[in-house]
Design a protein around this motif. Structure first.
Motif, PDB file in Angstrom:
ATOM      1  N   LEU B 223      12.752   5.658  -2.981  1.00 31.56           N
ATOM      2  CA  LEU B 223      12.155   6.146  -4.220  1.00 31.56           C
ATOM      3  C   LEU B 223      11.872   4.918  -5.088  1.00 31.56           C
ATOM      4  CD1 LEU B 223      11.342   8.359  -6.162  1.00 31.56           C
ATOM      5  CD2 LEU B 223      13.720   8.540  -6.879  1.00 31.56           C
ATOM      6  N   VAL B 224      10.599   4.575  -5.183  1.00 29.63           N
ATOM      7  CA  VAL B 224      10.243   3.340  -5.877  1.00 29.63           C
ATOM      8  C   VAL B 224      10.287   3.539  -7.382  1.00 29.63           C
ATOM      9  CG1 VAL B 224       8.434   1.623  -6.218  1.00 29.63           C
ATOM     10  CG2 VAL B 224       8.833   2.593  -3.940  1.00 29.63           C
ATOM     11  N   GLU B 225       9.661   4.624  -7.833  1.00 30.32           N
ATOM     12  CA  GLU B 225       9.604   4.851  -9.274  1.00 30.32           C
ATOM     13  C   GLU B 225       9.554   6.347  -9.550  1.00 30.32           C
ATOM     14  OE1 GLU B 225       6.647   2.510 -11.154  1.00 30.32           O
ATOM     15  OE2 GLU B 225       7.165   3.168 -13.175  1.00 30.32           O
ATOM     16  N   PHE B 226      10.285   6.783 -10.553  1.00 30.35           N
ATOM     17  CA  PHE B 226      10.336   8.200 -10.911  1.00 30.35           C
ATOM     18  C   PHE B 226      10.323   8.287 -12.424  1.00 30.35           C
ATOM     19  CE2 PHE B 226      13.171  12.083 -11.493  1.00 30.35           C
ATOM     20  CZ  PHE B 226      12.112  12.961 -11.343  1.00 30.35           C
ATOM     21  N   ASP B 227       9.275   8.902 -12.970  1.00 31.94           N
ATOM     22  CA  ASP B 227       9.147   8.901 -14.430  1.00 31.94           C
ATOM     23  C   ASP B 227       8.207  10.026 -14.861  1.00 31.94           C
ATOM     24  OD1 ASP B 227       9.442   8.045 -17.055  1.00 31.94           O
ATOM     25  OD2 ASP B 227       9.251   5.922 -16.481  1.00 31.94           O
ATOM     26  N   ASP B 228       7.981  10.107 -16.173  1.00 25.96           N
ATOM     27  CA  ASP B 228       6.987  11.065 -16.662  1.00 25.96           C
ATOM     28  C   ASP B 228       5.648  10.750 -16.017  1.00 25.96           C
ATOM     29  OD1 ASP B 228       8.797  12.270 -18.242  1.00 25.96           O
ATOM     30  OD2 ASP B 228       8.268  11.137 -20.062  1.00 25.96           O
ATOM     31  N   THR B 229       4.911  11.777 -15.702  1.00 29.13           N
ATOM     32  CA  THR B 229       3.643  11.587 -15.024  1.00 29.13           C
ATOM     33  C   THR B 229       2.704  10.666 -15.815  1.00 29.13           C
ATOM     34  OG1 THR B 229       3.841  13.693 -13.934  1.00 29.13           O
ATOM     35  CG2 THR B 229       1.620  12.809 -14.111  1.00 29.13           C
ATOM     36  N   GLN B 230       2.664  10.927 -17.117  1.00 26.06           N
ATOM     37  CA  GLN B 230       1.832  10.086 -17.983  1.00 26.06           C
ATOM     38  C   GLN B 230       2.150   8.610 -17.802  1.00 26.06           C
ATOM     39  OE1 GLN B 230       0.594  10.958 -21.727  1.00 26.06           O
ATOM     40  NE2 GLN B 230      -0.386  12.714 -20.734  1.00 26.06           N
ATOM     41  N   GLN B 231       3.455   8.341 -17.863  1.00 29.78           N
ATOM     42  CA  GLN B 231       3.944   6.978 -17.735  1.00 29.78           C
ATOM     43  C   GLN B 231       3.523   6.363 -16.402  1.00 29.78           C
ATOM     44  OE1 GLN B 231       5.848   5.589 -20.224  1.00 29.78           O
ATOM     45  NE2 GLN B 231       5.845   3.645 -19.146  1.00 29.78           N
ATOM     46  N   ILE B 232       3.742   7.122 -15.340  1.00 30.17           N
ATOM     47  CA  ILE B 232       3.439   6.621 -13.994  1.00 30.17           C
ATOM     48  C   ILE B 232       1.954   6.303 -13.867  1.00 30.17           C
ATOM     49  CG2 ILE B 232       3.247   7.293 -11.553  1.00 30.17           C
ATOM     50  CD1 ILE B 232       6.067   6.897 -11.942  1.00 30.17           C
ATOM     51  N   PHE B 233       1.117   7.166 -14.402  1.00 27.24           N
ATOM     52  CA  PHE B 233      -0.312   6.963 -14.183  1.00 27.24           C
ATOM     53  C   PHE B 233      -0.940   5.984 -15.173  1.00 27.24           C
ATOM     54  CE2 PHE B 233       0.223  10.569 -11.458  1.00 27.24           C
ATOM     55  CZ  PHE B 233      -0.693  10.334 -10.453  1.00 27.24           C
ATOM     56  N   LEU B 234      -0.304   5.845 -16.341  1.00 30.58           N
ATOM     57  CA  LEU B 234      -0.884   4.924 -17.312  1.00 30.58           C
ATOM     58  C   LEU B 234      -0.232   3.544 -17.272  1.00 30.58           C
ATOM     59  CD1 LEU B 234      -1.376   7.375 -20.321  1.00 30.58           C
ATOM     60  CD2 LEU B 234      -3.090   6.547 -18.672  1.00 30.58           C
ATOM     61  N   LYS B 235       1.082   3.556 -17.244  1.00 33.78           N
ATOM     62  CA  LYS B 235       1.784   2.263 -17.317  1.00 33.78           C
ATOM     63  C   LYS B 235       2.945   2.210 -16.335  1.00 33.78           C
ATOM     64  CE  LYS B 235       2.427   2.017 -21.774  1.00 33.78           C
ATOM     65  NZ  LYS B 235       2.840   2.329 -22.920  1.00 33.78           N
ATOM     66  N   ILE B 238       6.386  -0.582 -11.949  1.00 37.30           N
ATOM     67  CA  ILE B 238       6.495  -1.363 -10.715  1.00 37.30           C
ATOM     68  C   ILE B 238       5.122  -1.573 -10.103  1.00 37.30           C
ATOM     69  CG2 ILE B 238       7.484  -1.333  -8.370  1.00 37.30           C
ATOM     70  CD1 ILE B 238       9.893   0.136  -9.704  1.00 37.30           C
ATOM     71  N   GLU B 239       4.923  -2.746  -9.593  1.00 37.45           N
ATOM     72  CA  GLU B 239       3.599  -3.122  -9.122  1.00 37.45           C
ATOM     73  C   GLU B 239       3.136  -2.274  -7.944  1.00 37.45           C
ATOM     74  OE1 GLU B 239       3.227  -7.329  -8.394  1.00 37.45           O
ATOM     75  OE2 GLU B 239       1.157  -7.027  -7.784  1.00 37.45           O
ATOM     76  N   ALA B 240       4.059  -1.963  -7.034  1.00 38.29           N
ATOM     77  CA  ALA B 240       3.705  -1.168  -5.855  1.00 38.29           C
ATOM     78  C   ALA B 240       3.120   0.178  -6.270  1.00 38.29           C
ATOM     79  CB  ALA B 240       4.931  -0.960  -4.961  1.00 38.29           C
ATOM     80  N   THR B 241       3.713   0.772  -7.306  1.00 42.83           N
ATOM     81  CA  THR B 241       3.213   2.051  -7.797  1.00 42.83           C
ATOM     82  C   THR B 241       1.786   1.882  -8.303  1.00 42.83           C
ATOM     83  OG1 THR B 241       5.464   2.389  -8.597  1.00 42.83           O
ATOM     84  CG2 THR B 241       3.831   4.020  -9.230  1.00 42.83           C
ATOM     85  N   GLN B 242       1.621   0.861  -9.106  1.00 43.22           N
ATOM     86  CA  GLN B 242       0.298   0.544  -9.657  1.00 43.22           C
ATOM     87  C   GLN B 242      -0.734   0.407  -8.540  1.00 43.22           C
ATOM     88  OE1 GLN B 242      -0.509  -0.296 -13.047  1.00 43.22           O
ATOM     89  NE2 GLN B 242      -2.643  -0.503 -12.400  1.00 43.22           N
ATOM     90  N   ASN B 243      -0.363  -0.367  -7.517  1.00 42.82           N
ATOM     91  CA  ASN B 243      -1.270  -0.589  -6.391  1.00 42.82           C
ATOM     92  C   ASN B 243      -1.623   0.717  -5.689  1.00 42.82           C
ATOM     93  OD1 ASN B 243      -1.263  -3.264  -6.904  1.00 42.82           O
ATOM     94  ND2 ASN B 243       0.201  -3.804  -5.273  1.00 42.82           N
ATOM     95  N   TYR B 244      -0.612   1.548  -5.494  1.00 42.61           N
ATOM     96  CA  TYR B 244      -0.859   2.802  -4.780  1.00 42.61           C
ATOM     97  C   TYR B 244      -1.772   3.705  -5.591  1.00 42.61           C
ATOM     98  CZ  TYR B 244      -0.203   7.174  -2.352  1.00 42.61           C
ATOM     99  OH  TYR B 244      -0.432   8.325  -1.665  1.00 42.61           O
TER     100      TYR B 244
END
Ligand SMILES: Nc1ncnc2c1ncn2[C@@H]1O[C@H](COP(=O)(O)OP(=O)(O)O)[C@@H](O)[C@H]1O
Ligand SMILES: [Mg+2]
Lengths: 398, 250
Positions: B223-235, B238-244
């Protein structure tokens, strides 16, 4: 070069297909031709006739009536539409109780004269005599018995191919015997076979399955005489003791053996059918809180019901055609079965047992071919049924 | 108070280490989306929550999964009872070879409900909640296979709703459907949130962004990153999440 080889391989394959179809066609045509010959035979034995007194009003007798008259089961002419008089039966070797041997002459040259006199002077006689002794001046009335009719065969309730003077070729006891034994066999085999199939497909561990599967396949490979022996030594005595019967060779013994023999077919086909149920369908059931048993009985079995039907029908097909084992344990008496505890005789067993002793080309011989035709039609019917079921199955899966 | 709580979950298919130390808290009446490249363990993790992986031989799990405070891998837990509480909708529509009505009634019947009126009432209610009632009310006796793919999937949702679970697990429920059916399912998820806790696996970023409150990004069993959806998609942190998310890999 390569193209040429490919072309010829294709030709050979096509030819072998054609040859196979042709062979099957030939077998069928041959069976039908031989079998249909039965209906060209006279009701009484070849080259013999039945004669009665001129005053006797009876014109016609059915094969069954003839047999019963000569077996003394019909003793009065009134029973067959004649006068209220006792029937007296005459066979050629009864001649010496009517006339002395001297009177017949040294070379039997007076035999036909005396036969004519005997029939003429005894009003209630029925005589079974060779055609060669019936001359133009014969004073009796030769009965026109006609030929064996399809209804004598298809609706005949007795199979008595060696009866004299009129053999009986009634299909019903053999047909019903066959169906009776086969259906009882399926009734036994289905619950067991299905249980094993379910176990193998859904419950058994890979290890158990690896042991069980080859054993079941081995069961299919055992020659049927061996099953027959097993039946004779184990099943027959067991049935005799359990039901306190005079003989243990019964329809039940046949069905039990056939059930064991049909089992591998049923198990294999049913297991394959159960395995076609998608994993997702099973998981959907389990995910709703169903137990494994509920899933098996409410989802898996309904899903593959036509595959299971195919297994049953194939099992029946196996049972209907089986000869040897059944011949050995069913007691082989050609009576219409009413319970499972009576001896019966099936069509294949009859053919196998009697073909050797039936004179080639005679009525009996041809009647056995007719039985072959019937057996063929039954299996044809079963194959068509399987086709229909599997066609439906394919449609359902799409 | 979270309704699902997993603590340091590891999972193995034989020797293959499919999930590595997953800890996650899921709140009631939320939609949580699992995203990540295919093969990263989303389905495996989802299927641990209703013990669906029990069916697979040679698997092993360590760690804890608590649902409503109870460890569902405890020996005293009855799996069939757990599954009435945690419903599941699968990737491909998988109706039973039964009528539409019987598909929805199935879960009630296997759980011992015999009251005819109650069953009829629940079937209708579930079909309404799955936004399918108007389309099928005149052909309840017809085979479920006569429905379109999208309708079949909504039927599967209705089937899962009928036994009134607390949690609904959805494994790429719209991946086999056309865009119109997909948007119907998404609308449905939105309304179902009021009554259920939903966990949905999806490989469709827009879908995750549209329907979920929380998003979990998995990668190679972690589990790389787990957060509010807004947060995950906007900011994403973790870089891997951003890349994906931006489609640079996966
Ligand atoms: N039944 C199984 N047996 C062995 N390995 C499996 C099984 N199911 C999944 N896996 C493996 O576990 C990993 C995670 O699979 P899965 O959870 O289905 O991924 P996702 O749903 O994220 O695409 C994959 O590498 C997959 O090959
Ligand atoms: Mg998956």
């Amino acid at each position: 070069m390569r193209r040429f080889i490919e072309k010829s391989v294709e030709k050979v394959l096509m030819a072998s297909g054609a040859i196979t179809s042709l062979t099957i066609l030939l077998i069928v045509v041959f069976l039908f031709r031989q079998g249909a010959g039965l209906f060209r035979n006279s009701v009484v034995e070849e080259n013999y006739s039945l004669a009665v007194n001129k005053t006797n009003p009876v014109e016609k007798l059915t094969p069954e009536e003839i047999k019963n008259i000569f077996d003394r089961e019909i003793v009065n002419w009134a029973q067959v539409g004649g006068l209220n008089e006792d029937i007296s039966v005459f066979r050629l070797n009864d001649i010496t109780s009517y006339v002395s041997e001297e009177a017949l002459g040294e070379e039997m040259q007076f035999l036909s004269h005396h036969l004519s006199e005997i029939v003429d002077t005894h009003p209630h006689i029925i005589a079974f005599i060779p055609n060669e002794y019936i001359r133009k001046d014969f004073k009796g009335k030769v009965l026109d018995v006609g030929k064996i009719t399809p209804s004598d065969f298809f609706a005949g309730k007795e199979w008595f191919p060696t009866a004299q003077p009129a053999p009986l070729f009634g299909l019903l006891p053999l047909l019903l015997g066959t169906l009776w034994v086969s259906f009882a066999a399926i009734l036994f085999a289905l619950p067991f076979g299905l249980a094993v199939a379910i176990y193998l497909a859904e419950l058994a561990s890979t290890r158990t399955r690896a042991v069980l599967k080859p054993v079941i396949e081995l069961l299919a490979g055992i020659p049927s005489v061996i099953y027959g022996f097993f039946g004779l030594v184990v099943v027959v005595p067991l049935i005799q003791k359990t039901f306190d019967l005079p003989v243990g060779e019964t329809a039940l013994a046949g069905s039990v053996i056939l059930a064991v023999m049909a089992m591998p077919t049923i198990i294999t086909i049913a297991e394959d059918a159960i395995r076609t149920v998608p994993r997702a369908t099973k998981e959907a059931s389990l995910a709703l809180g169903a137990s494994q048993m509920q899933t098996i009985f409410k989802v898996i079995l309904p899903y593959c019901v036509s595959g299971i039907m195919a297994a049953v029908v194939l099992g029946i097909g196996r049972a209907v055609g089986e000869t040897m084992a059944v011949l050995m344990v069913t007691g082989n008496s050609a009576i219409i079965p009413t319970t499972l505890l009576e001896p019966v005789r099936t069509i294949p067993a009859t053919i196998a047992a009697e073909l050797g002793e039936a004179p080639t080309g005679g009525a009996h011989y041809e009647a056995l071919f007719m039985l072959g035709v019937i057996l063929f039609l039954i299996t044809l019917f079963i194959s068509i049924l399987i086709e229909i079921i599997s066609a439906k199955q394919i449609k359902q899966q799409q | 108070m979270s309704i699902i709580s997993t603590k340091n979950v590891d999972f193995y298919y034989g020797d293959f280490h499919a999930l590595k130390g997953i800890s996650m808290e899921i709140e009631p009446n939320t939609v949580t989306a699992f995203i990540g490249p295919s093969g990263c363990g989303k389905s495996t993790f989802l299927r641990l929550m209703n013990r669906m992986n029990d069916l697979i031989d040679h698997t092993r799990m360590t760690g804890e999964i608590l649902i409503e405070g109870q460890n569902i891998y405890d020996k005293t837990v009855r799996v069939d009872e757990l599954r009435t509480k945690v419903g599941m909708v699968f990737q491909k529509p998988n109706p039973f070879p039964k009528s539409i009505y019987e598909n929805v009634a199935y879960g009630l019947r296997v759980n011992g409900i015999k009251d005819k009126d109650l069953i009829t009432h629940t079937v209708e209610e579930s079909l309404r909640n799955a936004a399918l009632w108007n389309e099928v009310k005149d052909k309840l006796k017809k085979s479920a296979f006569e429905l379109s793919g999208g309708q079949q999937q909504r039927l599967c949702i209705a089937r899962a709703l009928a036994i009134k679970p607390r949690i609904l697990l959805m494994d790429e429920p719209a991946s086999a459907l056309d865009p119109l059916s997909t948007s119907k399912i998404e609308d449905l998820i939105f309304t179902l949130k009021n009554d259920y806790t939903i966990v949905i696996v999806t490989h469709n970023m827009q879908q995750a962004a549209r329907v979920s409150d929380k998003t979990a990004f998995f990668y190679l069993g972690e589990l790389v990153e787990f957060d509010d959806t807004q947060q995950i998609f906007l900011k994403p942190k973790i870089e891997a999440t951003q890349n994906y998310i931006t489609g640079r890999f996966g």
